[in-house]
Motif scaffolding. Structure first.
Motif, PDB file in Angstrom:
ATOM      1  N   GLN A 226       0.856  -1.192   0.000  1.00 29.98           N
ATOM      2  CA  GLN A 226       0.000   0.000   0.000  1.00 29.98           C
ATOM      3  C   GLN A 226       0.886   1.234   0.000  1.00 29.98           C
ATOM      4  OE1 GLN A 226      -2.356  -0.975   3.769  1.00 29.98           O
ATOM      5  NE2 GLN A 226      -3.963  -0.716   2.236  1.00 29.98           N
ATOM      6  N   TYR A 227       0.745   2.093  -1.009  1.00 35.54           N
ATOM      7  CA  TYR A 227       1.558   3.321  -0.987  1.00 35.54           C
ATOM      8  C   TYR A 227       0.751   4.513  -0.511  1.00 35.54           C
ATOM      9  CZ  TYR A 227      -0.312   4.498  -5.706  1.00 35.54           C
ATOM     10  OH  TYR A 227      -1.110   4.778  -6.782  1.00 35.54           O
ATOM     11  N   ASN A 228      -0.563   4.309  -0.396  1.00 34.25           N
ATOM     12  CA  ASN A 228      -1.406   5.426   0.015  1.00 34.25           C
ATOM     13  C   ASN A 228      -2.153   5.081   1.303  1.00 34.25           C
ATOM     14  OD1 ASN A 228      -2.888   7.791   0.116  1.00 34.25           O
ATOM     15  ND2 ASN A 228      -4.202   7.282  -1.635  1.00 34.25           N
ATOM     16  N   THR A 229      -1.382   4.764   2.354  1.00 28.59           N
ATOM     17  CA  THR A 229      -2.036   4.533   3.652  1.00 28.59           C
ATOM     18  C   THR A 229      -2.620   5.840   4.182  1.00 28.59           C
ATOM     19  OG1 THR A 229       0.097   4.858   4.718  1.00 28.59           O
ATOM     20  CG2 THR A 229      -0.595   2.577   4.337  1.00 28.59           C
ATOM     21  N   GLU A 230      -2.182   6.950   3.583  1.00 25.74           N
ATOM     22  CA  GLU A 230      -2.689   8.261   4.011  1.00 25.74           C
ATOM     23  C   GLU A 230      -4.131   8.475   3.563  1.00 25.74           C
ATOM     24  OE1 GLU A 230      -0.031   7.701   2.094  1.00 25.74           O
ATOM     25  OE2 GLU A 230       1.748   8.730   2.858  1.00 25.74           O
ATOM     26  N   ASN A 231      -4.648   7.624   2.677  1.00 26.81           N
ATOM     27  CA  ASN A 231      -5.970   7.832   2.070  1.00 26.81           C
ATOM     28  C   ASN A 231      -6.033   9.161   1.351  1.00 26.81           C
ATOM     29  OD1 ASN A 231      -7.552   5.497   2.522  1.00 26.81           O
ATOM     30  ND2 ASN A 231      -7.745   6.064   4.689  1.00 26.81           N
TER      31      ASN A 231
ATOM     32  N   GLU B 296      -0.537  14.386  -0.714  1.00 27.72           N
ATOM     33  CA  GLU B 296      -1.040  13.744   0.513  1.00 27.72           C
ATOM     34  C   GLU B 296      -0.566  12.289   0.600  1.00 27.72           C
ATOM     35  OE1 GLU B 296      -5.109  15.427  -1.133  1.00 27.72           O
ATOM     36  OE2 GLU B 296      -5.420  14.275   0.707  1.00 27.72           O
ATOM     37  N   MET B 297      -0.426  11.637  -0.579  1.00 29.53           N
ATOM     38  CA  MET B 297      -0.034  10.230  -0.579  1.00 29.53           C
ATOM     39  C   MET B 297       1.418  10.036  -0.178  1.00 29.53           C
ATOM     40  SD  MET B 297      -1.713   8.982  -4.134  1.00 29.53           S
ATOM     41  CE  MET B 297      -3.258   9.679  -4.708  1.00 29.53           C
ATOM     42  N   MET B 298       2.184  11.157  -0.153  1.00 31.50           N
ATOM     43  CA  MET B 298       3.601  11.065   0.145  1.00 31.50           C
ATOM     44  C   MET B 298       3.906  11.574   1.538  1.00 31.50           C
ATOM     45  SD  MET B 298       5.203  10.917  -3.150  1.00 31.50           S
ATOM     46  CE  MET B 298       6.251  12.316  -3.400  1.00 31.50           C
TER      47      MET B 298
ATOM     48  N   ARG C  89       6.200   5.946   6.613  1.00 28.17           N
ATOM     49  CA  ARG C  89       6.050   4.530   6.289  1.00 28.17           C
ATOM     50  C   ARG C  89       4.622   4.279   5.820  1.00 28.17           C
ATOM     51  NH1 ARG C  89      10.555   1.302   8.383  1.00 28.17           N
ATOM     52  NH2 ARG C  89       9.409  -0.627   8.151  1.00 28.17           N
ATOM     53  N   ASP C  90       4.487   3.376   4.854  1.00 29.05           N
ATOM     54  CA  ASP C  90       3.178   2.911   4.439  1.00 29.05           C
ATOM     55  C   ASP C  90       3.051   1.463   4.920  1.00 29.05           C
ATOM     56  OD1 ASP C  90       1.678   5.028   2.829  1.00 29.05           O
ATOM     57  OD2 ASP C  90       3.657   5.126   1.915  1.00 29.05           O
ATOM     58  N   ALA C  91       2.571   0.551   4.065  1.00 26.74           N
ATOM     59  CA  ALA C  91       2.321  -0.776   4.634  1.00 26.74           C
ATOM     60  C   ALA C  91       2.294  -1.873   3.583  1.00 26.74           C
ATOM     61  CB  ALA C  91       0.979  -0.765   5.372  1.00 26.74           C
TER      62      ALA C  91
ATOM     63  N   LYS D 268       8.097   4.331   3.123  1.00 25.54           N
ATOM     64  CA  LYS D 268       7.505   5.259   2.161  1.00 25.54           C
ATOM     65  C   LYS D 268       7.165   4.741   0.753  1.00 25.54           C
ATOM     66  CE  LYS D 268       8.208  10.238   1.472  1.00 25.54           C
ATOM     67  NZ  LYS D 268       7.271  10.763   2.443  1.00 25.54           N
ATOM     68  N   ASN D 269       5.878   4.748   0.466  1.00 24.93           N
ATOM     69  CA  ASN D 269       5.371   4.450  -0.885  1.00 24.93           C
ATOM     70  C   ASN D 269       6.022   3.217  -1.537  1.00 24.93           C
ATOM     71  OD1 ASN D 269       4.210   6.997  -0.286  1.00 24.93           O
ATOM     72  ND2 ASN D 269       3.965   7.394  -2.461  1.00 24.93           N
ATOM     73  N   PRO D 270       5.860   2.074  -0.912  1.00 24.09           N
ATOM     74  CA  PRO D 270       6.484   0.857  -1.466  1.00 24.09           C
ATOM     75  C   PRO D 270       5.847   0.450  -2.780  1.00 24.09           C
ATOM     76  CG  PRO D 270       4.964   0.273   0.287  1.00 24.09           C
ATOM     77  CD  PRO D 270       5.023   1.777   0.263  1.00 24.09           C
TER      78      PRO D 270
HETATM   79 CA    CA Z   1       2.398   7.066   1.148  1.00 24.19          CA
END
Ligand code: CA
Ligand code: RUQ
Ligand code: CUA
Length: 609
Positions: free
Chosen positions: A234-239, A245-247, A251-253, A304-306
């Motif tokens: 998931q690179y956009n855990t930030e929703n 915002e996605m960056m 860490r993401d997941a 970050k953004n895997p």
């Molecule tokens: Ca991200």
């Protein structure tokens, strides 16, 4: 394997390198006249919307298999059979004519390809296509409801662990782009109403079994060899809706789905639905899955953004590439299972390695000897690194450098895959690297450059670049496996089509009002009938069976001014339906060279005013 006979000492240096490689075991890349490639490659094609079959190591393209978009060669999107698979609007036109195929994977039995199916996704219009590999044709397409940005896919590698659940294998599908759910013109600025779904499709029926609502998005998908878990980076855990915002998070997941628990929840009726869709939707959001005893999913944090998540062939680890972080993250499958079993207090403790490998890591493949190979998009390299060494370093031995070798590739690699590498039988012979840019590697052909698929010999300690081959933009993912795992049929069976013309005596025209049916046979070098008459205003359905049963004896069928062209392979039947609007004589003819009298293989459609 071809063996080079000349003594190495008398050869120029580059050739000596190849001789050494031959001794290592990968063999020459040259497939001599009359020889066959040792491996099949299944390639997705990107926004040409189809799939390709390559021979490896030669890199020769052997076949294109159309699925989502029309193909003029075989008449895909024109014949009634293909239109039924592709889906049409009420007026009979195709529902979609563009597609973007990204990820292609084949069906498994016990961790090894069984040669039955392959699947590929269409990112643009959220469709999943299935190929039957015996005929190498697309036989089903499923539209996935509620989603956009359909990206990663991966099938089960093993039949489900719970025999009480009555189905065969499944294909898991990720949604990359957040959309309001339902997406009907409301909530367009309300971030909290935007979601992503993880979707499960039954591999046999191709029906959508269930979906799971998640926080963040899904990018690539991988499944475990034990059939218990599916994972998505998931690179956009930030929703986030927009990319800054996605960056924002450091860490993401990697999100793990407990498939048996989700299946049970669906069985127990613990689901909702979205809009008009009847597909059960279970809740895999973070908040609803904090208790390991009941959780359907769990997140493991990844820098970050895997990008890219890949399961190692020994079944023990998942590897996520950092993309914006110069690292790969090694997650131990057993530890994730331990968390679900209440034996591990923190899911992040399943991380057992995080080596620094280079800039812009995207995708990883394996040689079956404990090494991982990751593409470094920004460095334009492939890095070979040792998984055990990376684990030892993380455990405390800071002196260790897990990086074994780096190889320059031309240029900016994305996908990568080695022979048999997505099975338990990774053989560590060849590796293909899909480079997004080719720049100066080929004769200039104007502004649009081909891409460069490079083949690398990975049989030794160091990687050796073996050859370049230009490919039409732009393949994404691919899998490569030994040719013995796939047995294709060279000839169709008449019974494959309910309307096959079994006896040429039955050829001819029948009429019901304005609806005309023409039943036709092809036997080189003629059609039967060689003439038929229709009237302006008729609707003609022409059903053509190729009664030649000799391998490779394919005929074409074209009608001038009526926009008809398709192929029939040995014993294949296809049909087309068209409106008659122009009077005159129209020579239908064979477009596919089939016989010394191929040019004479023609007949007349006579249209009376
Ligand atoms: Ca991200
Ligand atoms: S994902 S580079 Cu990496 Cu579709 Cu293709
Ligand atoms: Cu039949 Cu050419």
């Amino acid at each position: 394997m071809p063996v080079v006979q000349v003594p190495p000492a008398v050869l120029p240096a580059p050739v000596q390198a190849r001789v050494r490689r031959t001794r290592w075991g990968a063999g020459s890349v040259e497939v001599k006249p009359g020889e066959l490639d040792t491996h099949y490659g299944l390639w997705s094609s990107g926004h040409t919307g189809d799939a390709r079959i390559l021979g490896i190591p030669s890199g020769r393209e052997l076949l294109r298999i159309p699925c989502f978009v029309p193909d003029a060669l075989i008449g895909w999107g024109q014949t009634n059979e293909s239109k039924e698979i592709m889906g049409t609007r009420p007026d009979g036109s195709l529902e979609y004519t563009v597609a973007d195929t990204h990820h292609i994977h084949a069906s498994y039995k016990d961790g090894i390809y069984d040669g039955k199916y392959a699947w590929v996704n269409d990112k643009i219009n959220a469709r999943l296509a299935r190929f039957r590999l015996d005929y190498m044709i697309c036989d089903k397409i499923t539209k996935i409801p509620n989603i956009q940005g359909f990206h990663g896919i991966f099938p089960d590698k093993r039949d489900p662990v719970d025999p009480a659940i009555n189905y065969t294998t499944r294909v898991f599908c990720g949604q990359e782009f957040h959309v309001p759910m339902p997406n009907k013109g409301a909530d367009m600025t309300d971030n909290t109403k935007h979601h992503c779904l993880f979707t499960c499709v039954d591999a046999e029926t191709m029906d959508v079994r269930w979906q799971a609502r998640i926080d963040g998005n899904c990018d690539l998908i991988a499944t475990s060899f034990d059939g218990k878990l599916a994972a998505s980076n998931q690179y956009n855990t930030e929703n986030g809706v927009l990319y800054p915002e996605m960056m924002s998070a450091e860490r993401d997941a990697c999100l793990f789905f407990n498939i048996a628990r989700i299946e049970q929840a669906v069985k127990d009726g613990k689901f909702t639905t979205i809009g008009d869709s009847k597909v059960p939707v279970v809740d895999c959001t973070v908040e609803a899955n904090k208790d390991p005893a009941t959780a359907l999913s769990v997140r493991v944090s990844v820098p970050k953004n895997p990008h890219g998540v890949n399961a190692t062939p020994d079944g023990k680890y998942f590897i996520c590439s950092g993309k914006l972080s110069p690292t790969a993250t090694i997650i131990e499958l057993q530890k994730v299972l331990d968390w679900f079993d209440g034996k591990l207090d923190d899911p992040d403790k399943s991380i057992i390695g995080e080596p620094e490998i280079g800039l812009g890591p995207l995708h990883t493949t394996f040689d079956g000897r404990g090494n991982a190979y990751t593409t470094l998009f920004l460095d334009s390299q492939v890095v070979k690194w040792n998984i055990d060494q990376a684990i030892k370093k993380y455990a405390g031995d800071k002196a260790i450098n897990p990086v074994v070798h780096k190889l320059d590739v031309m240029y900016q690699p994305g996908h990568i895959n080695a022979t048999n590498a997505e099975t338990i039988a990774a053989d560590g012979i060849w590796m293909a690297v899909g480079n997004k840019f080719s720049k100066d590697r080929f004769l200039p052909v104007g502004p649009m450059h081909p891409e460069n698929d490079q083949l690398v010999d990975i049989s030794g300690d160091e990687m050796i670049l073996a050859h370049d081959n230009a490919v039409r933009p732009e393949p994404h993912d691919f899998v490569i496996f030994k040719r013995e795992w796939l047995q294709t049929k060279q000839v169709y069976a008449l019974d494959d089509h309910p309307l096959a013309l079994k006896d040429p005596k039955d050829a001819g025209v029948t009429r019901e009002g304005k609806k005309v049916t023409v039943r036709m046979a092809s036997i080189a070098p003629t059609y039967m009938p060689i003439e038929f008459t229709v009237k302006v205003g008729d609707e003609v359905t022409l059903i053509l069976t190729n009664l030649d049963k000799v391998e490779d004896l394919t005929h074409g069928f074209a009608i001038p001014e009526y926009n008809v062209q398709f192929l029939v392979n040995p014993l294949e039947t296809k049909s087309v339906t068209f409106k008659i609007d122009k009077p005159g004589v129209f020579w239908y003819y064979c477009t596919n060279f089939c016989h010394a009298l191929h040019l004479e293989m023609r007949g007349r459609m006579i249209v009376e005013a």
